[in-house]
Design a protein around this motif. Structure first.
Motif, PDB file in Angstrom:
ATOM      1  N   THR A 117       0.808  -1.216   0.000  1.00  0.00           N
ATOM      2  CA  THR A 117       0.000   0.000   0.000  1.00  0.00           C
ATOM      3  C   THR A 117       0.846   1.273   0.000  1.00  0.00           C
ATOM      4  N   GLU A 118       2.152   1.129  -0.031  1.00  0.00           N
ATOM      5  CA  GLU A 118       3.013   2.311  -0.013  1.00  0.00           C
ATOM      6  C   GLU A 118       2.669   3.222  -1.190  1.00  0.00           C
ATOM      7  N   ASN A 119       2.590   4.513  -0.906  1.00  0.00           N
ATOM      8  CA  ASN A 119       2.247   5.540  -1.898  1.00  0.00           C
ATOM      9  C   ASN A 119       0.824   5.404  -2.425  1.00  0.00           C
ATOM     10  N   THR A 120      -0.058   4.805  -1.618  1.00  0.00           N
ATOM     11  CA  THR A 120      -1.483   4.755  -1.969  1.00  0.00           C
ATOM     12  C   THR A 120      -2.275   5.387  -0.827  1.00  0.00           C
ATOM     13  N   LYS A 121      -3.560   5.602  -1.070  1.00  0.00           N
ATOM     14  CA  LYS A 121      -4.409   6.189  -0.031  1.00  0.00           C
ATOM     15  C   LYS A 121      -4.684   5.220   1.122  1.00  0.00           C
ATOM     16  N   TYR A 122      -4.279   3.957   0.960  1.00  0.00           N
ATOM     17  CA  TYR A 122      -4.521   2.942   1.992  1.00  0.00           C
ATOM     18  C   TYR A 122      -3.329   2.733   2.929  1.00  0.00           C
ATOM     19  N   ASN A 123      -2.259   3.457   2.720  1.00  0.00           N
ATOM     20  CA  ASN A 123      -1.045   3.228   3.504  1.00  0.00           C
ATOM     21  C   ASN A 123      -1.216   3.590   4.974  1.00  0.00           C
ATOM     22  N   HIS A 124      -2.212   4.367   5.309  1.00  0.00           N
ATOM     23  CA  HIS A 124      -2.437   4.723   6.714  1.00  0.00           C
ATOM     24  C   HIS A 124      -3.092   3.574   7.490  1.00  0.00           C
ATOM     25  N   LEU A 125      -3.586   2.567   6.780  1.00  0.00           N
ATOM     26  CA  LEU A 125      -4.198   1.417   7.440  1.00  0.00           C
ATOM     27  C   LEU A 125      -3.112   0.423   7.837  1.00  0.00           C
ATOM     28  N   PHE A 126      -3.242  -0.141   8.994  1.00  0.00           N
ATOM     29  CA  PHE A 126      -2.244  -1.083   9.487  1.00  0.00           C
ATOM     30  C   PHE A 126      -2.916  -2.174  10.299  1.00  0.00           C
ATOM     31  N   LEU A 127      -2.148  -3.203  10.584  1.00  0.00           N
ATOM     32  CA  LEU A 127      -2.639  -4.286  11.436  1.00  0.00           C
ATOM     33  C   LEU A 127      -2.289  -3.957  12.882  1.00  0.00           C
ATOM     34  N   PRO A 128      -3.274  -3.890  13.743  1.00  0.00           N
ATOM     35  CA  PRO A 128      -2.986  -3.595  15.151  1.00  0.00           C
ATOM     36  C   PRO A 128      -2.332  -4.792  15.838  1.00  0.00           C
ATOM     37  N   THR A 129      -1.861  -4.559  17.043  1.00  0.00           N
ATOM     38  CA  THR A 129      -1.341  -5.679  17.816  1.00  0.00           C
ATOM     39  C   THR A 129      -2.501  -6.622  18.131  1.00  0.00           C
ATOM     40  N   ILE A 130      -2.183  -7.895  18.190  1.00  0.00           N
ATOM     41  CA  ILE A 130      -3.196  -8.926  18.416  1.00  0.00           C
ATOM     42  C   ILE A 130      -2.711  -9.815  19.558  1.00  0.00           C
ATOM     43  N   ASN A 131      -3.577 -10.071  20.522  1.00  0.00           N
ATOM     44  CA  ASN A 131      -3.228 -10.962  21.620  1.00  0.00           C
ATOM     45  C   ASN A 131      -3.497 -12.402  21.187  1.00  0.00           C
ATOM     46  N   LEU A 132      -2.471 -13.032  20.658  1.00  0.00           N
ATOM     47  CA  LEU A 132      -2.634 -14.396  20.150  1.00  0.00           C
ATOM     48  C   LEU A 132      -2.749 -15.427  21.263  1.00  0.00           C
ATOM     49  N   GLN A 133      -2.355 -15.070  22.481  1.00  0.00           N
ATOM     50  CA  GLN A 133      -2.533 -15.994  23.597  1.00  0.00           C
ATOM     51  C   GLN A 133      -4.018 -16.208  23.879  1.00  0.00           C
ATOM     52  N   GLU A 134      -4.826 -15.193  23.582  1.00  0.00           N
ATOM     53  CA  GLU A 134      -6.268 -15.341  23.758  1.00  0.00           C
ATOM     54  C   GLU A 134      -6.897 -16.107  22.600  1.00  0.00           C
ATOM     55  N   MET A 135      -6.296 -16.010  21.415  1.00  0.00           N
ATOM     56  CA  MET A 135      -6.880 -16.633  20.226  1.00  0.00           C
ATOM     57  C   MET A 135      -6.437 -18.086  20.039  1.00  0.00           C
ATOM     58  N   ILE A 136      -5.195 -18.380  20.403  1.00  0.00           N
ATOM     59  CA  ILE A 136      -4.656 -19.741  20.257  1.00  0.00           C
ATOM     60  C   ILE A 136      -4.489 -20.304  21.655  1.00  0.00           C
ATOM     61  N   THR A 137      -5.425 -21.153  22.049  1.00  0.00           N
ATOM     62  CA  THR A 137      -5.457 -21.605  23.444  1.00  0.00           C
ATOM     63  C   THR A 137      -5.113 -23.086  23.621  1.00  0.00           C
ATOM     64  N   ASP A 138      -4.916 -23.800  22.506  1.00  0.00           N
ATOM     65  CA  ASP A 138      -4.647 -25.229  22.608  1.00  0.00           C
ATOM     66  C   ASP A 138      -3.454 -25.615  21.738  1.00  0.00           C
ATOM     67  N   ASP A 139      -2.855 -26.752  22.072  1.00  0.00           N
ATOM     68  CA  ASP A 139      -1.841 -27.337  21.209  1.00  0.00           C
ATOM     69  C   ASP A 139      -2.481 -27.610  19.855  1.00  0.00           C
ATOM     70  N   HIS A 140      -1.655 -27.693  18.813  1.00  0.00           N
ATOM     71  CA  HIS A 140      -2.211 -27.927  17.484  1.00  0.00           C
ATOM     72  C   HIS A 140      -1.712 -29.266  16.939  1.00  0.00           C
ATOM     73  N   LYS A 141      -2.663 -30.132  16.612  1.00  0.00           N
ATOM     74  CA  LYS A 141      -2.347 -31.466  16.117  1.00  0.00           C
ATOM     75  C   LYS A 141      -2.625 -31.520  14.615  1.00  0.00           C
ATOM     76  N   PHE A 142      -1.614 -31.993  13.880  1.00  0.00           N
ATOM     77  CA  PHE A 142      -1.750 -32.229  12.438  1.00  0.00           C
ATOM     78  C   PHE A 142      -1.760 -33.733  12.215  1.00  0.00           C
ATOM     79  N   THR A 143      -2.758 -34.212  11.499  1.00  0.00           N
ATOM     80  CA  THR A 143      -2.824 -35.631  11.166  1.00  0.00           C
ATOM     81  C   THR A 143      -2.478 -35.797   9.697  1.00  0.00           C
ATOM     82  N   PHE A 144      -1.592 -36.734   9.427  1.00  0.00           N
ATOM     83  CA  PHE A 144      -1.136 -36.945   8.046  1.00  0.00           C
ATOM     84  C   PHE A 144      -1.898 -38.066   7.379  1.00  0.00           C
TER      85      PHE A 144
END
Length: 144
Positions: A117-144
């Motif tokens: 978005t550099e040099n566009t009207k959207y460059n002022h938009l950004f991703l805020p900080t995110i508390n991933l400890q609240e979003m990812i609360t369990d171990d992640h199992k991948f089954t093959f």
């Protein structure tokens, strides 16, 4: 499984921009909304884990910008073997390592968004900080 976090070595092997789109709409900057979505994948043969972060910016319920990036992490073979369950044909990663890899992916996506978005009207938009400890609360199992 959190005690294994100290022994999991990894390297960022690849960054991908899965999708990026700007949909020209009349924007109302008074009603901006940001939705996030995370997905995970594992490649048994390459001993890699992929973390994908997708963000959708919308105004008045209409999306106007979408970005999704992936970070592909190569897991050190010894660490991979410690996490692998041959009986179940699966691998389980502690939530703390998944959280950490997701933090890296969100930061990477933040940088890609700035570059796209550099040099566009959207460059002022950004991703805020995110508390991933609240979003990812369990171990992640991948089954093959």
């Amino acid at each position: 499984m959190d005690n294994l976090n100290q022994t999991i070595s990894f390297a960022l092997a690849k960054i991908t921009t899965e999708q990026f789109a700007i949909i020209e709409n009349d924007l109302s900057l008074d009603s901006l909304n940001l939705e996030s979505n995370f997905r995970f994948a594992a490649d048994k043969e390459k001993k890699m884990v992929g973390v994908f972060a997708k963000f959708s910016f919308s105004s008045d319920q209409n999306p106007f910008m979408i970005i999704e990036c992936g970070c592909h992490f190569r897991i050190q073979p010894d660490a991979w073997e410690k996490l692998l369950s041959k009986e179940e044909n699966s691998i389980t990663f502690p939530k703390s390592i998944i959280q950490h890899l997701t933090v890296i992916t969100v930061g990477t996506t933040r940088g890609v968004l700035h570059a796209k978005t550099e040099n566009t009207k959207y460059n002022h938009l950004f991703l805020p900080t995110i508390n991933l400890q609240e979003m990812i609360t369990d171990d992640h199992k991948f089954t093959f």
